[in-house]
Design a protein around this motif. Structure first.
Motif, PDB file in Angstrom:
ATOM      1  N   THR A 151     -11.714 -26.629  18.791  1.00 59.94           N
ATOM      2  CA  THR A 151     -10.252 -28.089  19.033  1.00 59.94           C
ATOM      3  C   THR A 151      -9.103 -28.909  18.867  1.00 59.94           C
ATOM      4  O   THR A 151      -8.647 -29.151  18.602  1.00 59.94           O
ATOM      5  CB  THR A 151     -11.388 -28.054  16.684  1.00 59.94           C
ATOM      6  OG1 THR A 151      -9.994 -27.091  16.683  1.00 59.94           O
ATOM      7  CG2 THR A 151     -11.776 -28.109  16.614  1.00 59.94           C
ATOM      8  N   LYS A 179     -16.443 -30.227  14.777  1.00 55.47           N
ATOM      9  CA  LYS A 179     -17.595 -29.075  15.764  1.00 55.47           C
ATOM     10  C   LYS A 179     -17.016 -28.966  17.625  1.00 55.47           C
ATOM     11  O   LYS A 179     -16.098 -29.615  17.583  1.00 55.47           O
ATOM     12  CB  LYS A 179     -19.101 -30.080  16.323  1.00 55.47           C
ATOM     13  CG  LYS A 179     -19.881 -30.119  15.134  1.00 55.47           C
ATOM     14  CD  LYS A 179     -20.742 -29.089  15.203  1.00 55.47           C
ATOM     15  CE  LYS A 179     -21.568 -29.643  13.881  1.00 55.47           C
ATOM     16  NZ  LYS A 179     -23.273 -28.888  13.534  1.00 55.47           N
ATOM     17  N   SER A 180     -17.579 -27.710  17.947  1.00 55.29           N
ATOM     18  CA  SER A 180     -16.692 -27.275  19.576  1.00 55.29           C
ATOM     19  C   SER A 180     -18.254 -27.520  19.651  1.00 55.29           C
ATOM     20  O   SER A 180     -19.530 -27.112  19.519  1.00 55.29           O
ATOM     21  CB  SER A 180     -16.027 -27.076  19.390  1.00 55.29           C
ATOM     22  OG  SER A 180     -14.783 -26.551  18.964  1.00 55.29           O
ATOM     23  N   PHE A 181     -18.057 -27.854  21.290  1.00 51.88           N
ATOM     24  CA  PHE A 181     -18.985 -27.729  22.529  1.00 51.88           C
ATOM     25  C   PHE A 181     -18.978 -26.787  23.882  1.00 51.88           C
ATOM     26  O   PHE A 181     -18.608 -26.600  24.044  1.00 51.88           O
ATOM     27  CB  PHE A 181     -19.912 -29.274  22.526  1.00 51.88           C
ATOM     28  CG  PHE A 181     -19.957 -29.450  21.536  1.00 51.88           C
ATOM     29  CD1 PHE A 181     -21.248 -29.242  20.607  1.00 51.88           C
ATOM     30  CD2 PHE A 181     -19.272 -29.985  20.411  1.00 51.88           C
ATOM     31  CE1 PHE A 181     -21.997 -30.333  19.881  1.00 51.88           C
ATOM     32  CE2 PHE A 181     -19.345 -31.532  19.675  1.00 51.88           C
ATOM     33  CZ  PHE A 181     -20.795 -31.349  19.207  1.00 51.88           C
ATOM     34  N   GLU A 196     -23.447 -25.755  20.456  1.00 47.19           N
ATOM     35  CA  GLU A 196     -23.108 -26.248  19.019  1.00 47.19           C
ATOM     36  C   GLU A 196     -22.448 -25.515  18.429  1.00 47.19           C
ATOM     37  O   GLU A 196     -23.591 -25.016  17.742  1.00 47.19           O
ATOM     38  CB  GLU A 196     -24.178 -27.276  19.045  1.00 47.19           C
ATOM     39  CG  GLU A 196     -23.189 -28.183  18.125  1.00 47.19           C
ATOM     40  CD  GLU A 196     -24.723 -29.684  17.287  1.00 47.19           C
ATOM     41  OE1 GLU A 196     -25.367 -29.475  17.936  1.00 47.19           O
ATOM     42  OE2 GLU A 196     -24.125 -30.602  16.767  1.00 47.19           O
ATOM     43  N   PHE A 197     -21.134 -25.385  17.784  1.00 49.86           N
ATOM     44  CA  PHE A 197     -20.397 -24.499  16.927  1.00 49.86           C
ATOM     45  C   PHE A 197     -19.307 -25.120  15.910  1.00 49.86           C
ATOM     46  O   PHE A 197     -18.925 -26.022  17.066  1.00 49.86           O
ATOM     47  CB  PHE A 197     -20.537 -23.214  16.831  1.00 49.86           C
ATOM     48  CG  PHE A 197     -19.532 -22.882  19.009  1.00 49.86           C
ATOM     49  CD1 PHE A 197     -19.892 -23.282  19.599  1.00 49.86           C
ATOM     50  CD2 PHE A 197     -17.689 -23.051  18.548  1.00 49.86           C
ATOM     51  CE1 PHE A 197     -19.121 -23.452  20.731  1.00 49.86           C
ATOM     52  CE2 PHE A 197     -17.429 -23.074  19.047  1.00 49.86           C
ATOM     53  CZ  PHE A 197     -18.169 -23.040  20.752  1.00 49.86           C
ATOM     54  N   GLU A 198     -19.011 -24.372  15.197  1.00 57.75           N
ATOM     55  CA  GLU A 198     -18.428 -25.216  15.023  1.00 57.75           C
ATOM     56  C   GLU A 198     -16.830 -24.130  14.047  1.00 57.75           C
ATOM     57  O   GLU A 198     -17.125 -23.503  13.743  1.00 57.75           O
ATOM     58  CB  GLU A 198     -18.632 -25.933  12.928  1.00 57.75           C
ATOM     59  CG  GLU A 198     -17.181 -26.053  12.018  1.00 57.75           C
ATOM     60  CD  GLU A 198     -18.129 -26.882  10.873  1.00 57.75           C
ATOM     61  OE1 GLU A 198     -18.847 -27.382  10.547  1.00 57.75           O
ATOM     62  OE2 GLU A 198     -16.689 -27.285   9.723  1.00 57.75           O
ATOM     63  N   ASP A 312     -19.552 -20.777  12.274  1.00 59.71           N
ATOM     64  CA  ASP A 312     -21.357 -19.985  11.955  1.00 59.71           C
ATOM     65  C   ASP A 312     -21.038 -18.789  11.680  1.00 59.71           C
ATOM     66  O   ASP A 312     -21.380 -17.687  11.325  1.00 59.71           O
ATOM     67  CB  ASP A 312     -21.748 -20.648  13.079  1.00 59.71           C
ATOM     68  CG  ASP A 312     -21.395 -22.011  13.074  1.00 59.71           C
ATOM     69  OD1 ASP A 312     -22.585 -22.661  12.842  1.00 59.71           O
ATOM     70  OD2 ASP A 312     -20.330 -22.546  13.307  1.00 59.71           O
TER      71      ASP A 312
END
Ligand code: GAP
Length: 440
Positions: A151, A179-181, A196-198, A312
């Motif tokens: 981010t 979210k980032s990927f 996929e996570f935050e 997460d």
């Protein structure tokens, strides 16, 4: 004695998370998609509480940090400037025997962790971790866009917008969650590493000479956040990155590591990024991003210290650390001793039975507590079973309505999750008692 993980086996938490509605495998009815997870009704509350606790500490309670919510899809030029197109790679090897792909830096003894074959790996090649997609109806080179892998870059590209609109003076920070990927080669260990996570990231802009002092300050501040929310300090440590493992942008990095069941692993990275990002964006965009210090009549690019964590991964650490099995009257009770700010439900309202006198009173009490806290109402099965269920999901207080409530004293019993102590309190005083215990 060396510290031990709170639990030996991650499966204890994976199974509790599934059974009690915290985390489900994504696309499960189609056989799953591998290392992708959906958050259930309790997971979504816990996740929101983790994020809110971070926001409270990093933005709400500070004068020098403001928030941002930038887009997931940015101009591809952002990722060229940031170095991600050229350098956000992991070395990938393929096992010629089972054709599974592995991160070369995670292989020991040239042995495939999937099939056990030795000496079968291809030469490593660099694999870019960014997810690619196309913007608009034409799928050609010109339409390529990336899902953000962090981010942080949305913060750097908005540095001047935020500084000027909020009239911020150094030092100040910009925080965001979202979210980032990353197309991780080897995701796994439940929600520890996913594609996929935050993230929860804050970029703190300082005068160049204040960079290392600020790094020390944020290390301590962030460690305090974890211990303040109940993580056992003996399962937390700092680890400084060696020069050869530093990310392309970093002058110095400390990880906060937690002792997960898989061993010591990164929970958060605290990086001193120098002026790398603002300089790159200034050069690539042609827009001046310098700061004018009117006290000293100097113009310069601020330096940046970045505490970067993951929702997460934090959630996993909080779950693992809170899990306790205790012997109570020859029975084992499983309890999630989550910090009250994190617990998905703060209060559960339990009528002793479904008796027609008790239920309306219990609903009345439920309306009082849920107007203030996310709460649960449960009137099925024995009261003992209901206490155990609430213990297992970490609810700090159970409020029981019995015949004495409706026939005699208009009072209820408040049971404490950790001590199991019971306190009788008039319904008129319930909210203030809970307020004291949950927020006092
Ligand atoms: N902007 C800097 C940055 O992104 P990072 O150390 O790569 O730094 C920060 O990521 C945090 O984001 C990590 O400490 C971790 O908590 C979380 N994170 C990173 N990759 C992740 C993944 N694949 N799955 C879950 N969480 C991840």
């Amino acid at each position: 004695m060396s510290p031990q993980p709170a639990i030996d086996d991650m499966n204890t938490i994976v199974s509790l998370a599934k059974r009690r509605g915290f985390v489900f495998p994504a696309s499960e009815i189609y056989g799953g998609i591998g290392s992708t997870w959906d958050y259930g009704p309790l997971g979504v509350e816990l996740k929101r509480n983790v994020r809110d606790a971070w926001w409270r500490a990093m933005v709400q309670e500070r004068d020098d940090v403001v928030g941002l919510d930038s887009a997931i899809i940015q101009s591809p030029l952002v990722w060229e400037a940031s170095g991600h197109v050229a350098g956000f790679t992991d070395p990938l090897v393929e096992c010629r025997s089972c054709h599974r792909r592995q991160r070369a830096d995670h292989i020991a003894d040239d042995t495939c962790p999937d099939c056990g074959a030795t000496g079968q790996f291809t030469d490593p090649r660099q694999f870019n971790l960014m997810f690619k997609t196309f913007m608009g109806p034409v799928e050609d080179e010109a339409a390529i866009a990336y899902l953000r892998p962090e981010t942080a870059q949305g913060i750097f590209t908005n540095f001047d917008n935020v500084r000027s609109t909020m009239r911020k003076k150094l030092p100040f920070g910009i925080a965001q969650t979202g979210k980032s990927f990353r197309n991780e080669i080897t995701p796994g260990n439940f929600i520890f590493r996913t594609r996929e996570f935050e993230q929860m990231e804050m970029e703190y802009f300082v005068r160049p000479q204040d960079g290392f002092t600020s790094l020390d300050y944020w290390r301590e501040e962030r460690m305090r956040w974890y211990t303040g929310l109940g993580l056992d300090p003996s399962r937390l440590r700092f680890r400084q990155h060696d020069a050869d493992e530093l990310a392309h942008y970093a002058a110095a990095v400390y990880d906060i590591e937690y002792l997960f069941p898989i061993g010591w692993s990164e929970l958060e990275g605290i990086a001193y990024r120098g002026d790398f990002d603002l300089r790159q964006h200034q050069e690539h965009s042609g827009r001046k991003l310098e700061y004018f210090d009117d006290e000293r009549q100097e113009r310069f690019l601020p330096h940046v210290v970045e505490p970067a964590s993951g929702v997460d991964r934090c959630l996993l650490a909080f779950l693992v650390d809170a899990y306790v099995e205790e012997e109570v009257r020859d029975e084992t009770r499983a309890v999630l001793k989550l910090h009250r700010d994190l617990a998905p439900y703060k209060v559960a309202v339990l009528p002793l039975s479904r008796n027609e006198k008790l239920v309306p009173k219990a609903r009345e009490v439920y309306d009082i507590v849920r107007a203030r806290w996310v709460s649960d109402y449960d009137d099925s099965q024995s009261i003992g079973r209901r206490y155990r269920r609430q213990d297992e999901i970490g609810t700090p207080y159970c409020v029981t309505i019995d015949f004495q409530t409706v026939e005699e004293d208009d009072a209820v019993t408040v049971r404490d999750r950790d001590t199991m102590e019971q306190t009788r309190v008039p319904i008129a005083g319930l909210r203030s008692l809970l307020e004291d215990r949950l927020t006092g």
